[in-house]
Write an enzyme that holds these catalytic residues in place. Structure first.
Site, mmCIF file in Angstrom:
data_model
loop_
_atom_site.group_PDB
_atom_site.id
_atom_site.type_symbol
_atom_site.label_atom_id
_atom_site.label_comp_id
_atom_site.label_asym_id
_atom_site.label_seq_id
_atom_site.Cartn_x
_atom_site.Cartn_y
_atom_site.Cartn_z
ATOM 1 N N TYR A 6 -0.808 -0.261 10.366
ATOM 2 C CA TYR A 6 -0.927 -0.626 8.953
ATOM 3 C C TYR A 6 0.225 -0.046 8.143
ATOM 4 C CZ TYR A 6 -2.934 -1.190 4.287
ATOM 5 O OH TYR A 6 -3.138 -1.526 2.973
ATOM 6 N N SER A 52 0.830 -1.199 0.000
ATOM 7 C CA SER A 52 0.000 0.000 0.000
ATOM 8 C C SER A 52 0.864 1.248 0.000
ATOM 9 C CB SER A 52 -0.901 0.011 1.244
ATOM 10 O OG SER A 52 -1.536 1.261 1.408
#
Length: 267
Positions: free
Chosen positions: A163, A150
């Protein structure tokens, strides 16, 4: 230069929904043998049941991919079904909010295991199989591993600290494995996803009517990517045509990281 993956065998994790499902479906359309793998057995069974079987090139495996034995069983099931594995797509990833001041927040341990440790363990198992399959062959790729990461890995968002850190670690894992496996002719790359119409993003859009416009305004191409567009990027990194590409983090975000301010939404 060939971008074909026809006849290749791929394991795709996170294949019950979102980007993982799009990749698995796309690979089937391109003539690959595909093992759909996920922890959500009901969703996985439902999705695979909607895909017409063509010459038996579809199988699915449901289990807790956080367990070592489950990962080994996934590989065994793939070999039993298709005799080999040529491509691994580590698409199983999890997003959780974080509280940097809460010592009871366990998101860091959860996401490091889900997004990094599981990827590492499965890659090890599959790489050993790829090496065994390539014995006696001196040219051509022995296998390709593609990790789904990501753009959060390069941005600072305290509310998504766990994350962001886990995807940054995943990017470094990609580079390290690429070097470690290069001698065996196994390529390892990663795709850093921007805003893709995944299951989690769909949920976020339902909760916030202004979220779509906000994302589109921050993306130079002015839209959210379709999962199919990510699937095609994964195909490129998996095929022989990308035979000299390894250890790379390919950003597919519509140009968003070129402009993003600190603290912008991660989806």
């Amino acid at each position: 230069m060939s971008f074909s993956i026809e006849g290749k065998t791929a394991i795709v994790t996170g294949a019950a929904n979102g980007v993982g499902l799009a990749v698995a479906r796309h690979f089937v359309d391109q003539g690959a043998n595909v093992m759909f793998a996920d922890m959500d057995e009901a969703r996985l069974s439902h999705e695979c049941g909607e895909i017409p079987e063509d010459e038996g090139n579809i199988r699915y495996f449901a289990g807790d991919l956080r367990e070592r034995l489950t990962l080994a069983n996934l590989l065994s099931a793939t070999i039993d079904a298709f005799d080999r594995v040529d491509i691994l797509v580590n698409g199983s990833r999890q997003v959780m909010p974080s509280d940097p001041l809460d010592p009871d927040d366990d998101s860091f341990e959860t996401l490091m295991k889900q997004n990094v440790t599981n990827t590492f363990r499965l890659s090890q198992l599959v790489a050993k199989r790829m090496i065994k399959q390539s014995e006696g062959k001196d040219e051509g790729q022995a296998g390709a591993i593609v990790n789904l990461s990501s753009i959060a890995a390069r941005r600072t968002q305290p509310e998504l600290l766990s994350y962001s850190v886990s995807t940054a670690a995943l990017d470094q894992l990609t580079r390290s494995l690429a070097v470690a496996y290069a001698q065996y002719r196994i390529r390892v790359n990663s795709i850093a996803l921007g805003s893709v119409m995944s299951a989690s993003l769909k949920d976020a859009l339902k909760k916030n009517d202004d979220y779509r416009e906000q994302i589109e305004d921050m993306t130079p191409l002015g839209r959210i990517a379709a999962p199919r567009e990510l699937a095609e990027a994964v195909q490129f990194l998996s095929c022989e045509g990308a035979g000299f590409v390894t250890g790379q983090i390919i950003t597919v975000d519509g140009g968003r990281t070129l402009l993003d301010p600190v603290g912008a939404p991660a989806h």
